[in-house]
Design a protein around this motif. Structure first.
Motif, mmCIF file in Angstrom:
data_model
loop_
_atom_site.group_PDB
_atom_site.id
_atom_site.type_symbol
_atom_site.label_atom_id
_atom_site.label_comp_id
_atom_site.label_asym_id
_atom_site.label_seq_id
_atom_site.Cartn_x
_atom_site.Cartn_y
_atom_site.Cartn_z
ATOM 1 N N ARG A 209 0.829 -1.206 0.000
ATOM 2 C CA ARG A 209 0.000 0.000 0.000
ATOM 3 C C ARG A 209 0.861 1.252 0.000
ATOM 4 O O ARG A 209 0.497 2.275 -0.592
ATOM 5 C CB ARG A 209 -0.935 -0.010 1.206
ATOM 6 C CG ARG A 209 -1.965 -1.122 1.144
ATOM 7 C CD ARG A 209 -2.915 -1.077 2.304
ATOM 8 N NE ARG A 209 -3.802 0.069 2.216
ATOM 9 C CZ ARG A 209 -4.721 0.361 3.130
ATOM 10 N NH1 ARG A 209 -4.859 -0.411 4.199
ATOM 11 N NH2 ARG A 209 -5.495 1.414 2.988
ATOM 12 N N ALA A 210 2.027 1.182 0.658
ATOM 13 C CA ALA A 210 2.943 2.322 0.614
ATOM 14 C C ALA A 210 3.455 2.550 -0.804
ATOM 15 O O ALA A 210 3.583 3.695 -1.260
ATOM 16 C CB ALA A 210 4.112 2.089 1.575
ATOM 17 N N VAL A 211 3.741 1.457 -1.523
ATOM 18 C CA VAL A 211 4.176 1.577 -2.922
ATOM 19 C C VAL A 211 3.058 2.164 -3.773
ATOM 20 O O VAL A 211 3.280 3.026 -4.627
ATOM 21 C CB VAL A 211 4.618 0.200 -3.457
ATOM 22 C CG1 VAL A 211 4.874 0.260 -4.961
ATOM 23 C CG2 VAL A 211 5.869 -0.267 -2.728
ATOM 24 N N GLN A 212 1.826 1.679 -3.543
ATOM 25 C CA GLN A 212 0.682 2.199 -4.292
ATOM 26 C C GLN A 212 0.506 3.693 -4.063
ATOM 27 O O GLN A 212 0.158 4.440 -4.992
ATOM 28 C CB GLN A 212 -0.593 1.457 -3.854
ATOM 29 C CG GLN A 212 -0.619 -0.013 -4.243
ATOM 30 C CD GLN A 212 -1.741 -0.777 -3.563
ATOM 31 O OE1 GLN A 212 -1.724 -1.995 -3.496
ATOM 32 N NE2 GLN A 212 -2.728 -0.079 -3.035
ATOM 33 N N LEU A 213 0.735 4.138 -2.846
ATOM 34 C CA LEU A 213 0.570 5.555 -2.520
ATOM 35 C C LEU A 213 1.697 6.413 -3.088
ATOM 36 O O LEU A 213 1.463 7.511 -3.604
ATOM 37 C CB LEU A 213 0.508 5.727 -0.999
ATOM 38 C CG LEU A 213 0.361 7.151 -0.475
ATOM 39 C CD1 LEU A 213 -1.040 7.678 -0.767
ATOM 40 C CD2 LEU A 213 0.639 7.213 1.023
ATOM 41 N N ALA A 214 2.929 5.898 -3.008
ATOM 42 C CA ALA A 214 4.092 6.720 -3.363
ATOM 43 C C ALA A 214 4.339 6.796 -4.861
ATOM 44 O O ALA A 214 4.892 7.791 -5.344
ATOM 45 C CB ALA A 214 5.335 6.164 -2.666
ATOM 46 N N THR A 215 3.962 5.767 -5.613
ATOM 47 C CA THR A 215 4.305 5.717 -7.039
ATOM 48 C C THR A 215 3.785 6.909 -7.830
ATOM 49 O O THR A 215 4.566 7.581 -8.516
ATOM 50 C CB THR A 215 3.807 4.405 -7.657
ATOM 51 O OG1 THR A 215 4.463 3.312 -7.013
ATOM 52 C CG2 THR A 215 4.112 4.365 -9.144
ATOM 53 N N PRO A 216 2.482 7.236 -7.805
ATOM 54 C CA PRO A 216 2.018 8.380 -8.606
ATOM 55 C C PRO A 216 2.612 9.709 -8.161
ATOM 56 O O PRO A 216 2.887 10.574 -8.996
ATOM 57 C CB PRO A 216 0.491 8.355 -8.418
ATOM 58 C CG PRO A 216 0.268 7.561 -7.187
ATOM 59 C CD PRO A 216 1.361 6.565 -7.119
ATOM 60 N N LEU A 217 2.844 9.869 -6.859
ATOM 61 C CA LEU A 217 3.440 11.115 -6.373
ATOM 62 C C LEU A 217 4.869 11.279 -6.895
ATOM 63 O O LEU A 217 5.259 12.363 -7.345
ATOM 64 C CB LEU A 217 3.432 11.144 -4.845
ATOM 65 C CG LEU A 217 2.061 11.156 -4.172
ATOM 66 C CD1 LEU A 217 2.221 11.087 -2.660
ATOM 67 C CD2 LEU A 217 1.275 12.392 -4.566
ATOM 68 N N ALA A 218 5.647 10.201 -6.833
ATOM 69 C CA ALA A 218 7.037 10.272 -7.287
ATOM 70 C C ALA A 218 7.118 10.525 -8.786
ATOM 71 O O ALA A 218 7.927 11.339 -9.252
ATOM 72 C CB ALA A 218 7.763 8.972 -6.929
ATOM 73 N N VAL A 219 6.279 9.849 -9.563
ATOM 74 C CA VAL A 219 6.308 10.022 -11.021
ATOM 75 C C VAL A 219 5.894 11.429 -11.408
ATOM 76 O O VAL A 219 6.535 12.076 -12.248
ATOM 77 C CB VAL A 219 5.389 8.977 -11.692
ATOM 78 C CG1 VAL A 219 5.230 9.278 -13.175
ATOM 79 C CG2 VAL A 219 5.965 7.582 -11.503
#
Length: 236
Positions: A209-219
């Motif tokens: 869930r942390a990956v799901q949350l962070a991916t769009p923000l980082a991109v």
């Protein structure tokens, strides 16, 4: 710079910015008439200072940048960024996620027979595979949506905050998804549960869930940060 060369370079600059052909044709026709009229008048008056279009209008790149910005500001995306970057990202996310997950499930059902599905359902590694696949679908969907709206912001010269707003809405939606898999046993049927909730954060803030949350923000941050160093001042 000679008028014909200035016009040729300007046309090249406009095409490199991928502006609509009609817009480029109309703009080139207007500027060509203006430049050639000024050139003819300067020849009649023997005024050499008016011959160079670059001294009066600017370099071809400057004029092309101004034309691009003017075109972008007239589009629906630039005039209504709140609707485009606030409302559409969650809707597009839902459509793409639905396609990825249910299309692949339908393909699995089509390509396997009941006996194969029964054997797979009893496999001990099935829960891990299903959860990994679910997280992969969510992350891939978030990437597609985030890149789409970041590129749209670049194309229509929208300020950086709007694609970031889109990324935040997608990140919240992605981080809200959770899944739980109960393998099939002789005593009970297997279950796959999907949930959508932020109420259990941060207690249930697992790595997926942390990956799901962070991916769009980082991109989105990376794409808009690169754009900010190369683009002109942007439209509101």
């Amino acid at each position: 710079m000679e008028p014909q060369r200035w016009l040729a370079e300007l046309e090249t600059e406009l095409h490199q910015r991928r502006l609509p052909r009609r817009y480029v044709t109309r703009l080139m026709r207007e500027l060509s008439d203006h430049v050639m009229d000024a050139w003819e008048n300067s020849m009649i008056k023997d005024d050499q200072s008016s011959i160079d279009p670059e001294s009066r209008l600017g370099s071809p790149r400057e004029v092309a940048e101004s034309a691009e910005q003017s075109y972008c500001q007239r589009t629906f995306v630039a005039r209504h960024p709140a609707w485009v970057f606030g409302l559409l990202p969650p809707l597009l996310f839902a459509v793409v996620a639905f396609f990825f997950y249910f299309f692949s499930a339908a393909m699995f059902m089509e390509l396997t027979d009941p006996s194969q599905r029964e054997a797979i359902a009893r496999s001990p590694w099935l829960p891990t595979v299903i959860r990994a696949y679910f997280v992969g679908c969510i992350v891939l969907t978030s990437l597609i949506v985030t890149v789409t709206f970041s590129m749209m912001a670049r194309r229509f010269a929208v300020r950086r905050r709007w694609p970031m707003i889109a990324a935040v809405s997608v990140a919240i939606l992605c981080g809200s998804f959770w899944s739980q898999v109960t393998p099939k046993t002789p005593e009970q049927m297997g279950h796959f549960t999907i949930g959508l909730s932020l109420a259990d954060w941060p207690a249930e803030a697992t790595l997926p869930r942390a990956v799901q949350l962070a991916t769009p923000l980082a991109v989105a941050f990376w794409l808009t940060r690169r754009r900010r160093t190369t683009q002109l001042p942007l439209a509101t």
